[in-house]
Design a protein around this motif. Structure first.
Motif, PDB file in Angstrom:
ATOM      1  N   LYS A  19       0.795  -1.069   0.116  1.00 28.99           N
ATOM      2  CA  LYS A  19      -0.065  -0.049   0.008  1.00 28.99           C
ATOM      3  C   LYS A  19       0.868   1.338  -0.030  1.00 28.99           C
ATOM      4  O   LYS A  19       0.451   2.427  -0.832  1.00 28.99           O
ATOM      5  CB  LYS A  19      -0.896   0.090   1.475  1.00 28.99           C
ATOM      6  CG  LYS A  19      -2.244  -0.889   1.004  1.00 28.99           C
ATOM      7  CD  LYS A  19      -3.164  -0.628   2.217  1.00 28.99           C
ATOM      8  CE  LYS A  19      -4.214  -1.783   2.241  1.00 28.99           C
ATOM      9  NZ  LYS A  19      -4.786  -1.866   3.607  1.00 28.99           N
ATOM     10  N   GLU A  20       1.743   1.135   0.807  1.00 32.88           N
ATOM     11  CA  GLU A  20       2.764   2.391   0.840  1.00 32.88           C
ATOM     12  C   GLU A  20       4.213   1.987   0.570  1.00 32.88           C
ATOM     13  O   GLU A  20       4.573   1.022   1.036  1.00 32.88           O
ATOM     14  CB  GLU A  20       2.697   3.021   2.305  1.00 32.88           C
ATOM     15  CG  GLU A  20       1.493   3.645   2.680  1.00 32.88           C
ATOM     16  CD  GLU A  20       0.761   3.623   4.164  1.00 32.88           C
ATOM     17  OE1 GLU A  20       1.799   3.488   4.985  1.00 32.88           O
ATOM     18  OE2 GLU A  20      -0.160   3.632   4.339  1.00 32.88           O
ATOM     19  N   TYR A  23      10.427   4.586   1.432  1.00 32.89           N
ATOM     20  CA  TYR A  23      11.518   4.923   0.588  1.00 32.89           C
ATOM     21  C   TYR A  23      12.864   4.823   1.050  1.00 32.89           C
ATOM     22  O   TYR A  23      13.833   4.901   0.511  1.00 32.89           O
ATOM     23  CB  TYR A  23      11.366   6.841   0.698  1.00 32.89           C
ATOM     24  CG  TYR A  23      11.792   7.181   1.880  1.00 32.89           C
ATOM     25  CD1 TYR A  23      10.731   7.290   3.027  1.00 32.89           C
ATOM     26  CD2 TYR A  23      12.941   7.702   2.322  1.00 32.89           C
ATOM     27  CE1 TYR A  23      10.879   7.946   4.284  1.00 32.89           C
ATOM     28  CE2 TYR A  23      13.243   8.358   3.610  1.00 32.89           C
ATOM     29  CZ  TYR A  23      12.156   8.364   4.330  1.00 32.89           C
ATOM     30  OH  TYR A  23      12.442   8.902   5.762  1.00 32.89           O
ATOM     31  N   LYS A  24      12.914   3.816   2.146  1.00 32.79           N
ATOM     32  CA  LYS A  24      14.202   3.819   3.086  1.00 32.79           C
ATOM     33  C   LYS A  24      14.614   2.187   2.230  1.00 32.79           C
ATOM     34  O   LYS A  24      15.880   2.022   2.546  1.00 32.79           O
ATOM     35  CB  LYS A  24      14.095   3.617   4.540  1.00 32.79           C
ATOM     36  CG  LYS A  24      13.528   4.603   4.977  1.00 32.79           C
ATOM     37  CD  LYS A  24      13.515   4.522   6.601  1.00 32.79           C
ATOM     38  CE  LYS A  24      12.338   3.630   6.960  1.00 32.79           C
ATOM     39  NZ  LYS A  24      10.798   4.399   6.501  1.00 32.79           N
ATOM     40  N   ARG A  61      12.241  11.202  -2.086  1.00 33.26           N
ATOM     41  CA  ARG A  61      12.614  11.226  -0.721  1.00 33.26           C
ATOM     42  C   ARG A  61      13.866  10.373  -0.678  1.00 33.26           C
ATOM     43  O   ARG A  61      14.972  10.879   0.296  1.00 33.26           O
ATOM     44  CB  ARG A  61      11.515  10.338   0.199  1.00 33.26           C
ATOM     45  CG  ARG A  61      10.137  11.626   0.309  1.00 33.26           C
ATOM     46  CD  ARG A  61       9.274  10.906   0.836  1.00 33.26           C
ATOM     47  NE  ARG A  61       8.117  11.651   1.273  1.00 33.26           N
ATOM     48  CZ  ARG A  61       6.805  11.292   1.637  1.00 33.26           C
ATOM     49  NH1 ARG A  61       6.775  10.095   1.758  1.00 33.26           N
ATOM     50  NH2 ARG A  61       5.934  12.222   1.864  1.00 33.26           N
ATOM     51  N   ARG A  63      16.404  10.025  -2.539  1.00 33.57           N
ATOM     52  CA  ARG A  63      17.471  10.667  -3.261  1.00 33.57           C
ATOM     53  C   ARG A  63      18.050  11.889  -2.164  1.00 33.57           C
ATOM     54  O   ARG A  63      19.108  12.194  -2.280  1.00 33.57           O
ATOM     55  CB  ARG A  63      17.019  11.437  -4.464  1.00 33.57           C
ATOM     56  CG  ARG A  63      16.827  10.671  -5.888  1.00 33.57           C
ATOM     57  CD  ARG A  63      16.501  11.289  -6.831  1.00 33.57           C
ATOM     58  NE  ARG A  63      16.409  10.725  -8.133  1.00 33.57           N
ATOM     59  CZ  ARG A  63      15.757  10.764  -9.078  1.00 33.57           C
ATOM     60  NH1 ARG A  63      14.977  12.192  -9.027  1.00 33.57           N
ATOM     61  NH2 ARG A  63      15.686   9.974 -10.140  1.00 33.57           N
ATOM     62  N   HIS A  64      16.897  12.486  -1.517  1.00 31.89           N
ATOM     63  CA  HIS A  64      17.386  13.582  -0.682  1.00 31.89           C
ATOM     64  C   HIS A  64      17.906  13.001   0.471  1.00 31.89           C
ATOM     65  O   HIS A  64      19.068  13.814   0.882  1.00 31.89           O
ATOM     66  CB  HIS A  64      16.070  14.194  -0.027  1.00 31.89           C
ATOM     67  CG  HIS A  64      16.158  15.216   1.016  1.00 31.89           C
ATOM     68  ND1 HIS A  64      16.021  15.229   2.100  1.00 31.89           N
ATOM     69  CD2 HIS A  64      16.935  16.371   0.597  1.00 31.89           C
ATOM     70  CE1 HIS A  64      16.400  16.386   2.916  1.00 31.89           C
ATOM     71  NE2 HIS A  64      16.888  17.053   2.041  1.00 31.89           N
ATOM     72  N   MET A  65      17.733  11.761   0.838  1.00 32.76           N
ATOM     73  CA  MET A  65      18.394  11.005   2.046  1.00 32.76           C
ATOM     74  C   MET A  65      19.668  10.355   1.651  1.00 32.76           C
ATOM     75  O   MET A  65      20.203   9.617   2.146  1.00 32.76           O
ATOM     76  CB  MET A  65      17.690  10.259   2.812  1.00 32.76           C
ATOM     77  CG  MET A  65      16.413  10.918   3.565  1.00 32.76           C
ATOM     78  SD  MET A  65      16.966  12.346   4.463  1.00 32.76           S
ATOM     79  CE  MET A  65      17.719  11.737   5.804  1.00 32.76           C
ATOM     80  N   ALA A  66      20.236  10.538   0.410  1.00 33.68           N
ATOM     81  CA  ALA A  66      21.093   9.913  -0.034  1.00 33.68           C
ATOM     82  C   ALA A  66      21.313   8.467  -0.091  1.00 33.68           C
ATOM     83  O   ALA A  66      22.446   7.806   0.072  1.00 33.68           O
ATOM     84  CB  ALA A  66      22.539  10.436   0.761  1.00 33.68           C
ATOM     85  N   LEU A  67      20.220   7.861  -0.280  1.00 30.96           N
ATOM     86  CA  LEU A  67      19.982   6.305  -0.463  1.00 30.96           C
ATOM     87  C   LEU A  67      20.287   5.949  -1.847  1.00 30.96           C
ATOM     88  O   LEU A  67      20.811   4.717  -2.036  1.00 30.96           O
ATOM     89  CB  LEU A  67      18.764   6.045   0.166  1.00 30.96           C
ATOM     90  CG  LEU A  67      18.352   6.200   1.600  1.00 30.96           C
ATOM     91  CD1 LEU A  67      16.980   6.087   2.191  1.00 30.96           C
ATOM     92  CD2 LEU A  67      19.183   5.268   2.563  1.00 30.96           C
ATOM     93  N   ILE A  68      19.816   6.814  -2.648  1.00 27.17           N
ATOM     94  CA  ILE A  68      19.825   6.532  -4.132  1.00 27.17           C
ATOM     95  C   ILE A  68      20.421   7.914  -4.732  1.00 27.17           C
ATOM     96  O   ILE A  68      20.286   8.690  -4.309  1.00 27.17           O
ATOM     97  CB  ILE A  68      18.791   6.056  -4.812  1.00 27.17           C
ATOM     98  CG1 ILE A  68      17.732   6.831  -4.509  1.00 27.17           C
ATOM     99  CG2 ILE A  68      18.338   4.598  -4.520  1.00 27.17           C
ATOM    100  CD1 ILE A  68      16.278   6.312  -5.424  1.00 27.17           C
ATOM    101  N   PRO A  69      21.430   7.693  -5.827  1.00 29.27           N
ATOM    102  CA  PRO A  69      21.907   8.934  -6.490  1.00 29.27           C
ATOM    103  C   PRO A  69      20.905   9.586  -7.144  1.00 29.27           C
ATOM    104  O   PRO A  69      19.845   9.370  -7.754  1.00 29.27           O
ATOM    105  CB  PRO A  69      22.989   8.323  -7.418  1.00 29.27           C
ATOM    106  CG  PRO A  69      22.629   7.035  -7.590  1.00 29.27           C
ATOM    107  CD  PRO A  69      21.789   6.601  -6.405  1.00 29.27           C
ATOM    108  N   TYR A  70      21.189  11.313  -7.291  1.00 33.09           N
ATOM    109  CA  TYR A  70      20.505  11.861  -8.157  1.00 33.09           C
ATOM    110  C   TYR A  70      20.584  11.592  -9.533  1.00 33.09           C
ATOM    111  O   TYR A  70      19.793  11.561 -10.351  1.00 33.09           O
ATOM    112  CB  TYR A  70      20.663  13.465  -7.949  1.00 33.09           C
ATOM    113  CG  TYR A  70      19.809  13.940  -6.650  1.00 33.09           C
ATOM    114  CD1 TYR A  70      18.573  14.374  -6.638  1.00 33.09           C
ATOM    115  CD2 TYR A  70      20.523  13.925  -5.598  1.00 33.09           C
ATOM    116  CE1 TYR A  70      17.889  14.605  -5.644  1.00 33.09           C
ATOM    117  CE2 TYR A  70      19.771  14.673  -4.279  1.00 33.09           C
ATOM    118  CZ  TYR A  70      18.464  15.078  -4.618  1.00 33.09           C
ATOM    119  OH  TYR A  70      17.610  15.481  -3.383  1.00 33.09           O
TER     120      TYR A  70
END
Lengths: 73, 180
Positions: A19-20, A23-24, A61, A63-70
């Motif tokens: 459902k949700e 982003y982590k 989200r 990307r902002h937390m540097a979990l995946i690159p921009y």
């Protein structure tokens, strides 16, 4: 990989009744990104409209937390 | 619903993901986390979950650091105090990036559902892997294929039953959700 995604007819999130979108969970998001770390279109991943919107938000989200690159060089 | 009443109608459930600079050593980390707790408590928040996601490589360097400690905190807070916490976190030198999101609090039912989903997903993965292996292994000698056939006949029924059972349980839970 790309071929595999093209074959997919059903939305990954609907099929797994997610459902949700978390982003982590960077590993899971990675499969919806191109090799340049851009978000893949629905045509390629088979994601439904509702989940594509949620996915886009989750990717941004992450990307902002540097979990995946921009982007990749 | 009971929980919502307990924490009052004005409280909102939040989730904060915080990256702490890797310039801080592992031993100092608890103190920094305590500091963050202090900020939340000072503003009248109650912490419901605290998880250290460990040291991870950042996808890109932030403020010249390539690694960071990820800390996940869930807490309840009155929405008016949100900006105060946001500001205080921004001022902390050890915190290189933070993100606070409103989230729906997980009920017991949600947790149960998640566990079921995880289990069925794992089972499905196993099956797919098995299939791939079988597809990949082209028959080299007739003997080998025969053995494999036997395995095929023996192995799948057990797996299938468990999968079906899981699916049934899942459907039940989903149905319950719909009714609710």
């Amino acid at each position: 990989m790309a071929n595999n995604l093209l074959k997919q007819k059903q939305c990954y999130f609907c099929a797994n009744s997610i459902k949700e979108i978390d982003y982590k969970d960077a590993k899971n998001l990675q499969r919806f990104l191109s090799s340049y770390a851009k978000i893949l279109p629905r045509k390629k991943t088979g994601t439904c409209a509702k989940h594509q919107r949620k996915l886009a938000r989750a990717v941004k989200r992450a990307r902002h937390m540097a979990l995946i690159p921009y982007t990749t060089r | 619903m009971k929980r919502a009443e307990q924490r009052g109608p004005t409280m909102q459930h939040y989730e904060a993901l915080i990256i702490i600079s890797s310039r801080i050593t592992e031993e100092e980390l608890p103190f920094v986390v305590d500091k963050i707790f202090g900020i939340i408590k000072k503003n009248g928040g109650t912490i419901t979950k605290n998880e250290n996601l460990g040291k991870k490589k950042l996808a890109f360097s932030i403020k010249q650091s390539r690694y960071g400690f990820y800390v996940l905190i869930e807490f309840n807070l009155t929405p008016e105090k949100y900006h105060a916490i946001e500001k205080d976190l921004g001022l902390m030198e050890e915190v290189i990036r933070h993100q606070i999101l409103k989230i729906r609090e997980k009920t017991e039912r949600d947790l149960e559902r998640e566990r079921m989903l995880e289990r069925s997903a794992a089972l499905r993965l196993q099956e797919e892997e098995k299939k791939e292996k079988k597809m990949g292994a082209t028959p080299v000698s007739t003997e080998k294929t025969e053995i494999k056939k036997e395995e095929k006949a023996a192995a799948p029924p057990k797996k299938k039953i468990s999968l079906e059972e899981l699916d049934e349980k899942l459907d039940k839970i989903l149905d319950d959700d719909m009714i609710k």
